[in-house]
Design a protein around this motif. Structure first.
Motif, PDB file in Angstrom:
ATOM      1  N   ILE A   1       0.825  -1.207   0.000  1.00 56.46           N
ATOM      2  CA  ILE A   1       0.000   0.000   0.000  1.00 56.46           C
ATOM      3  C   ILE A   1       0.868   1.270   0.000  1.00 56.46           C
ATOM      4  CG2 ILE A   1      -1.740   1.302   1.298  1.00 56.46           C
ATOM      5  CD1 ILE A   1      -2.720  -1.517   2.254  1.00 56.46           C
ATOM      6  N   CYS A   2       1.777   1.386   0.975  1.00 55.46           N
ATOM      7  CA  CYS A   2       2.587   2.614   1.074  1.00 55.46           C
ATOM      8  C   CYS A   2       4.017   2.436   0.559  1.00 55.46           C
ATOM      9  CB  CYS A   2       2.606   3.117   2.509  1.00 55.46           C
ATOM     10  SG  CYS A   2       3.485   2.036   3.658  1.00 55.46           S
ATOM     11  N   LYS A   3       4.403   1.216   0.185  1.00 57.28           N
ATOM     12  CA  LYS A   3       5.720   0.904  -0.403  1.00 57.28           C
ATOM     13  C   LYS A   3       6.907   1.123   0.550  1.00 57.28           C
ATOM     14  CE  LYS A   3       3.737   0.149  -4.340  1.00 57.28           C
ATOM     15  NZ  LYS A   3       2.964  -1.035  -4.366  1.00 57.28           N
ATOM     16  N   ASN A   4       6.653   1.151   1.856  1.00 64.70           N
ATOM     17  CA  ASN A   4       7.736   1.264   2.834  1.00 64.70           C
ATOM     18  C   ASN A   4       8.135  -0.113   3.343  1.00 64.70           C
ATOM     19  OD1 ASN A   4       8.251   4.137   3.154  1.00 64.70           O
ATOM     20  ND2 ASN A   4       6.131   4.223   3.850  1.00 64.70           N
ATOM     21  N   LYS A   5       9.309  -0.187   3.959  1.00 65.53           N
ATOM     22  CA  LYS A   5       9.798  -1.456   4.500  1.00 65.53           C
ATOM     23  C   LYS A   5       8.927  -1.914   5.656  1.00 65.53           C
ATOM     24  CE  LYS A   5      14.663  -0.638   4.160  1.00 65.53           C
ATOM     25  NZ  LYS A   5      15.922  -0.722   4.886  1.00 65.53           N
ATOM     26  N   THR A   6       8.678  -3.216   5.710  1.00 62.41           N
ATOM     27  CA  THR A   6       8.040  -3.809   6.878  1.00 62.41           C
ATOM     28  C   THR A   6       9.152  -4.414   7.726  1.00 62.41           C
ATOM     29  OG1 THR A   6       7.716  -5.922   5.754  1.00 62.41           O
ATOM     30  CG2 THR A   6       5.922  -4.309   5.591  1.00 62.41           C
ATOM     31  N   ARG A   7       8.801  -5.164   8.745  1.00 63.56           N
ATOM     32  CA  ARG A   7       9.811  -5.767   9.623  1.00 63.56           C
ATOM     33  C   ARG A   7      10.217  -7.163   9.175  1.00 63.56           C
ATOM     34  NH1 ARG A   7       6.120  -3.666  14.256  1.00 63.56           N
ATOM     35  NH2 ARG A   7       7.056  -1.634  14.621  1.00 63.56           N
ATOM     36  N   ILE A   8       9.883  -7.518   7.949  1.00 62.98           N
ATOM     37  CA  ILE A   8      10.110  -8.875   7.459  1.00 62.98           C
ATOM     38  C   ILE A   8      11.125  -8.865   6.321  1.00 62.98           C
ATOM     39  CG2 ILE A   8       9.006 -10.863   6.367  1.00 62.98           C
ATOM     40  CD1 ILE A   8       6.447  -9.984   7.843  1.00 62.98           C
ATOM     41  N   LYS A   9      12.055  -9.778   6.392  1.00 58.96           N
ATOM     42  CA  LYS A   9      13.056  -9.937   5.349  1.00 58.96           C
ATOM     43  C   LYS A   9      12.800 -11.275   4.659  1.00 58.96           C
ATOM     44  CE  LYS A   9      17.680  -8.313   4.991  1.00 58.96           C
ATOM     45  NZ  LYS A   9      18.953  -8.086   5.651  1.00 58.96           N
ATOM     46  N   LEU A  10      12.858 -11.271   3.334  1.00 57.90           N
ATOM     47  CA  LEU A  10      12.588 -12.471   2.545  1.00 57.90           C
ATOM     48  C   LEU A  10      13.849 -12.988   1.884  1.00 57.90           C
ATOM     49  CD1 LEU A  10       9.387 -11.355   0.645  1.00 57.90           C
ATOM     50  CD2 LEU A  10       9.491 -12.862   2.607  1.00 57.90           C
ATOM     51  N   ARG A  11      13.934 -14.304   1.780  1.00 57.66           N
ATOM     52  CA  ARG A  11      14.979 -14.921   0.974  1.00 57.66           C
ATOM     53  C   ARG A  11      14.366 -15.287  -0.366  1.00 57.66           C
ATOM     54  NH1 ARG A  11      18.115 -19.468   4.260  1.00 57.66           N
ATOM     55  NH2 ARG A  11      17.131 -20.589   2.574  1.00 57.66           N
ATOM     56  N   ALA A  12      15.197 -15.553  -1.356  1.00 54.28           N
ATOM     57  CA  ALA A  12      14.717 -15.858  -2.702  1.00 54.28           C
ATOM     58  C   ALA A  12      13.883 -17.143  -2.734  1.00 54.28           C
ATOM     59  CB  ALA A  12      15.888 -15.975  -3.663  1.00 54.28           C
ATOM     60  N   ASP A  13      14.111 -18.064  -1.798  1.00 52.55           N
ATOM     61  CA  ASP A  13      13.374 -19.330  -1.786  1.00 52.55           C
ATOM     62  C   ASP A  13      12.177 -19.330  -0.826  1.00 52.55           C
ATOM     63  OD1 ASP A  13      14.893 -19.230   0.496  1.00 52.55           O
ATOM     64  OD2 ASP A  13      15.576 -21.312   0.393  1.00 52.55           O
ATOM     65  N   THR A  14      11.782 -18.157  -0.319  1.00 51.29           N
ATOM     66  CA  THR A  14      10.657 -18.050   0.609  1.00 51.29           C
ATOM     67  C   THR A  14       9.328 -18.075  -0.137  1.00 51.29           C
ATOM     68  OG1 THR A  14      11.974 -16.720   2.127  1.00 51.29           O
ATOM     69  CG2 THR A  14       9.596 -16.615   2.400  1.00 51.29           C
ATOM     70  N   GLU A  15       8.376 -18.859   0.398  1.00 52.83           N
ATOM     71  CA  GLU A  15       7.012 -18.879  -0.130  1.00 52.83           C
ATOM     72  C   GLU A  15       6.043 -18.666   1.023  1.00 52.83           C
ATOM     73  OE1 GLU A  15       5.838 -22.125  -2.589  1.00 52.83           O
ATOM     74  OE2 GLU A  15       7.783 -22.205  -3.588  1.00 52.83           O
ATOM     75  N   LEU A  16       5.118 -17.727   0.853  1.00 52.36           N
ATOM     76  CA  LEU A  16       4.091 -17.454   1.861  1.00 52.36           C
ATOM     77  C   LEU A  16       2.727 -17.493   1.190  1.00 52.36           C
ATOM     78  CD1 LEU A  16       5.722 -14.376   3.616  1.00 52.36           C
ATOM     79  CD2 LEU A  16       5.589 -16.677   4.514  1.00 52.36           C
TER      80      LEU A  16
END
Length: 62
Positions: free
Chosen positions: A11-26
């Motif tokens: 929505i606002c395009k700011n960073k959240t507190r979550i970091k993703l790896r390339a192999d992450t699926e949610l």
């Protein structure tokens, strides 16, 4: 080396507190943004984020 990126609020395009790896699926992940204080359901696969639109309870038919 595995690529990692910060998950951005759709929505606002700011960073959240979550970091993703390339192999992450949610799937059906409730993403909370501390800046705009909104929660959004998202699916994430290969660092691509898609927003899940839920029908409003008032507009559902019986």
């Amino acid at each position: 080396m595995i690529l990692t990126e910060w998950l951005l609020c759709p929505i606002c395009k700011n960073k959240t507190r979550i970091k993703l790896r390339a192999d992450t699926e949610l799937k059906n992940f409730p993403l909370y943004c501390p800046k705009c204080k909104l929660e959004t359901l998202v699916n994430i696969k290969e660092l691509k984020t898609t927003i899940i639109k839920e029908p409003d309870a008032k507009t559902q038919s019986r």
